[in-house]
Design an enzyme around this catalytic site. Structure first.
Site, PDB file in Angstrom:
ATOM      1  CB  CYS A   1      -2.029   3.562   8.515  1.00 38.51           C
ATOM      2  SG  CYS A   1      -3.067   4.805   6.992  1.00 38.51           S
TER       3      CYS A   1
ATOM      4  CB  CYS B   1      -0.562   0.382   1.466  1.00 37.03           C
ATOM      5  SG  CYS B   1      -2.378   1.032   1.126  1.00 37.03           S
TER       6      CYS B   1
ATOM      7  CB  CYS C   1     -15.428  -7.837   6.187  1.00 36.21           C
ATOM      8  SG  CYS C   1     -15.002  -6.390   6.449  1.00 36.21           S
TER       9      CYS C   1
ATOM     10  CB  CYS D   1     -19.094  -5.435   5.345  1.00 37.34           C
ATOM     11  SG  CYS D   1     -17.494  -4.231   5.913  1.00 37.34           S
TER      12      CYS D   1
ATOM     13  CB  CYS E   1      -0.669  -0.184   8.154  1.00 38.90           C
ATOM     14  SG  CYS E   1      -1.736  -1.475   7.035  1.00 38.90           S
TER      15      CYS E   1
HETATM   16  N1  SAM Z   1      -7.249   0.119   3.391  1.00 42.16           N
HETATM   17  C1  SAM Z   1      -7.828   0.022   3.831  1.00 42.16           C
HETATM   18  C2  SAM Z   1      -8.382   1.100   4.404  1.00 42.16           C
HETATM   19  O1  SAM Z   1      -7.606   1.811   5.248  1.00 42.16           O
HETATM   20  O2  SAM Z   1      -9.344   1.915   5.062  1.00 42.16           O
HETATM   21  C3  SAM Z   1      -8.652  -1.166   4.429  1.00 42.16           C
HETATM   22  C4  SAM Z   1      -7.617  -1.881   5.180  1.00 42.16           C
HETATM   23  S1  SAM Z   1      -7.144  -1.107   6.749  1.00 42.16           S
HETATM   24  C5  SAM Z   1      -5.360  -2.412   7.244  1.00 42.16           C
HETATM   25  C6  SAM Z   1      -8.643  -1.085   8.136  1.00 42.16           C
HETATM   26  C7  SAM Z   1      -8.578  -1.024   9.110  1.00 42.16           C
HETATM   27  O3  SAM Z   1      -7.797  -1.909   9.795  1.00 42.16           O
HETATM   28  C8  SAM Z   1      -7.408   0.522   9.512  1.00 42.16           C
HETATM   29  O4  SAM Z   1      -8.265   1.274   9.253  1.00 42.16           O
HETATM   30  C9  SAM Z   1      -7.695   0.127  11.223  1.00 42.16           C
HETATM   31  O5  SAM Z   1      -8.196   0.252  12.111  1.00 42.16           O
HETATM   32  C10 SAM Z   1      -6.906  -1.653  11.157  1.00 42.16           C
HETATM   33  N2  SAM Z   1      -5.735  -2.029  11.578  1.00 42.16           N
HETATM   34  C11 SAM Z   1      -5.145  -2.127  10.642  1.00 42.16           C
HETATM   35  N3  SAM Z   1      -3.491  -2.447  11.298  1.00 42.16           N
HETATM   36  C12 SAM Z   1      -3.630  -2.586  12.574  1.00 42.16           C
HETATM   37  C13 SAM Z   1      -3.173  -2.689  13.500  1.00 42.16           C
HETATM   38  N4  SAM Z   1      -2.095  -2.920  13.111  1.00 42.16           N
HETATM   39  N5  SAM Z   1      -3.868  -3.313  14.688  1.00 42.16           N
HETATM   40  C14 SAM Z   1      -4.989  -2.377  14.667  1.00 42.16           C
HETATM   41  N6  SAM Z   1      -6.232  -2.724  13.846  1.00 42.16           N
HETATM   42  C15 SAM Z   1      -5.220  -2.455  12.824  1.00 42.16           C
HETATM   43  C1  DTB Z   2     -11.528  -3.097  11.653  1.00 39.42           C
HETATM   44  O1  DTB Z   2     -11.681  -1.522  12.461  1.00 39.42           O
HETATM   45  N1  DTB Z   2     -10.435  -3.837  12.306  1.00 39.42           N
HETATM   46  C2  DTB Z   2     -10.387  -5.161  10.577  1.00 39.42           C
HETATM   47  C3  DTB Z   2     -11.554  -3.976   9.948  1.00 39.42           C
HETATM   48  N2  DTB Z   2     -11.463  -3.331  10.411  1.00 39.42           N
HETATM   49  C4  DTB Z   2     -11.028  -4.410   8.644  1.00 39.42           C
HETATM   50  C5  DTB Z   2      -8.968  -5.326  10.286  1.00 39.42           C
HETATM   51  C6  DTB Z   2      -7.952  -5.363  12.153  1.00 39.42           C
HETATM   52  C7  DTB Z   2      -6.271  -5.606  11.059  1.00 39.42           C
HETATM   53  C8  DTB Z   2      -5.902  -6.113  12.128  1.00 39.42           C
HETATM   54  C9  DTB Z   2      -4.524  -6.151  11.786  1.00 39.42           C
HETATM   55  C10 DTB Z   2      -3.780  -7.459   9.960  1.00 39.42           C
HETATM   56  O2  DTB Z   2      -4.491  -8.233  10.174  1.00 39.42           O
HETATM   57  O3  DTB Z   2      -2.751  -6.964   9.597  1.00 39.42           O
HETATM   58 FE1  SF4 Z   3      -2.971   1.142   3.431  1.00 40.05          FE
HETATM   59 FE2  SF4 Z   3      -3.234   0.226   5.743  1.00 40.05          FE
HETATM   60 FE3  SF4 Z   3      -3.095   2.876   5.723  1.00 40.05          FE
HETATM   61 FE4  SF4 Z   3      -5.453   1.114   4.608  1.00 40.05          FE
HETATM   62  S1  SF4 Z   3      -4.505   1.136   6.359  1.00 40.05           S
HETATM   63  S2  SF4 Z   3      -4.646   2.819   3.549  1.00 40.05           S
HETATM   64  S3  SF4 Z   3      -4.049  -1.008   3.844  1.00 40.05           S
HETATM   65  S4  SF4 Z   3      -1.416   1.296   4.882  1.00 40.05           S
END
Ligand code: SAM
Ligand code: DTB
Ligand code: SF4
Length: 333
Positions: A77, A73, A117, A148, A80
């Site tokens: 963030c 990506c 989802c 979703c 992430c």
């Molecule tokens: N790229 C899209 C976005 O950012 O909305 C979808 C995927 S993103 C991984 C979805 C959500 O997963 C993020 O907004 C965040 O709240 C959650 N998330 C991602 N990494 C995480 C982590 N290490 N611990 C907890 N929640 C996480």
């Molecule tokens: C949300 O708030 N939590 C989910 C879903 N929406 C998409 C994702 C959690 C991701 C946790 C870290 C991972 O699996 O990479």
């Molecule tokens: Fe990209 Fe992860 Fe941010 Fe979603 S949360 S926009 S997958 S860097």
């Protein structure tokens, strides 16, 4: 519905009720901080009262997650594992073919999930990708599952096309308090996120939006997160509360440890301020004891992610969840 009053409350005494839905009363951050400051047992009692006035106690909705496009990506963030610039050892993958997605969806349905989802590591979807996801939504719906997706930022036309395909929910988290957001992400703004949420709402799709706890935001940051969600009109239908999963290689890997009771408090405050929303106990369950999860359900969580994986991280085992549901007398919906 509970009796409500549009009158807001002094910061020192925690508010008695939510603002009336038909007024422009808003939750002040100070009101929400006052909820956080309540003695734990008082906060839990209040959350239970609100929960039982709006939902059947013990009913828990289950969604299964699938990462349909992993890694690479462009965004930064800080939490992430999928940001290209973080060295987390994650292999970048292409968009998953439809038939493979459907295999996962059938398995999710067989395991008793009611919603499927699909998540993609995109800043926003490109035309070809969106067309493929729309096909996935149509086919997953035919299996009798709610759908979703979480695909990053959308424009109005993209949201309308997803709505037309029958998409039930769009997940787009605000993640943290407005003033803390730039500490976590710099490649897009919180306003970008709010714009997408508005387009999703305007297209008639249910909104799933929540945040992450444990990124060093402190109690004030958690209050700021809940305030912006609770002040949406209406609040999101689904509110995921994630506990940070600290991935080695991300800037937040060495974050401070969170007092588990502060996580439970966040759930309780979400429940009190968003009485009609499903509050989802989300990332981080794999590391939680059964007792801690039980406290989260007491605090008003009534949805979980169910299945062996979240997106890139592991989740609590389905067999452990089944045992926990049986031990606590929880019923899945
Ligand atoms: N790229 C899209 C976005 O950012 O909305 C979808 C995927 S993103 C991984 C979805 C959500 O997963 C993020 O907004 C965040 O709240 C959650 N998330 C991602 N990494 C995480 C982590 N290490 N611990 C907890 N929640 C996480
Ligand atoms: C949300 O708030 N939590 C989910 C879903 N929406 C998409 C994702 C959690 C991701 C946790 C870290 C991972 O699996 O990479
Ligand atoms: Fe990209 Fe992860 Fe941010 Fe979603 S949360 S926009 S997958 S860097």
């Amino acid at each position: 519905m509970m009796t409500t009053s549009p009158v807001r409350f002094a910061a020192q005494s925690a508010p008695e009720t939510a603002p009336a839905a038909d007024t422009d009363a808003r939750w002040r951050v100070a009101d929400i901080e006052a909820l956080f400051a309540l003695p734990f047992l008082d906060l839990m009692f209040r959350a239970q009262e609100v929960h039982r006035a709006h939902f059947k106690a013990g009913e828990v909705q289950r969604s299964t997650l699938l990462s349909i496009k992993t890694g690479g990506c462009s965004e930064d963030c800080g939490y992430c594992s999928q940001a290209a610039r973080h060295h987390t050892g994650l292999e970048r993958e292409r968009l998953m073919p439809l038939e493979e997605v459907l295999e996962h969806a059938r398995a999710a349905r067989a395991s008793g999930s009611s919603r499927f989802c699909m998540g993609a590591a995109w800043r926003s979807p490109k035309e070809k990708d969106l067309a493929a996801v729309i096909e996935m939504v149509r086919e997953v719906k035919k299996l009798g599952l709610e759908t979703c997706v979480t695909l990053g930022m959308l424009d109005g036309e993209q949201a309308r096309r997803l709505a037309e395909a029958g998409l039930d929910y769009y997940n787009h988290n605000v993640d943290t308090a407005p003033d803390y957001y730039p500490e976590i992400v710099t490649t897009h703004t919180l306003q970008d996120r709010l714009d997408t949420i508005e387009k999703v709402r305007d297209a008639g799709i249910n909104v799933c939006s929540g945040g992450i706890v444990g990124m060093g935001e402190g109690q004030a940051g958690r209050a700021g997160l809940i305030a912006q969600l609770a002040n949406m009109t209406p609040p999101p239908e689904s509110v995921p509360i994630n506990k940070l999963i600290p991935f080695p290689g991300t800037p937040l890997a060495e974050g401070e440890t969170l007092d588990p009771f502060d996580f439970v408090r966040t759930i309780a405050v979400a429940r009190i301020t968003m009485p009609e929303s499903f509050v989802r106990l989300s990332a981080g369950r794999e590391q939680m004891s059964d007792e801690l999860q039980a406290l989260c359900f007491m605090a008003g969580a009534n949805a979980i992610f169910y299945g062996e994986r979240l997106l890139t991280a592991g989740n609590a085992d389905a067999s452990d969840d089944m045992r926990l549901f049986a031990r606590l007398g929880l019923v899945s919906i």
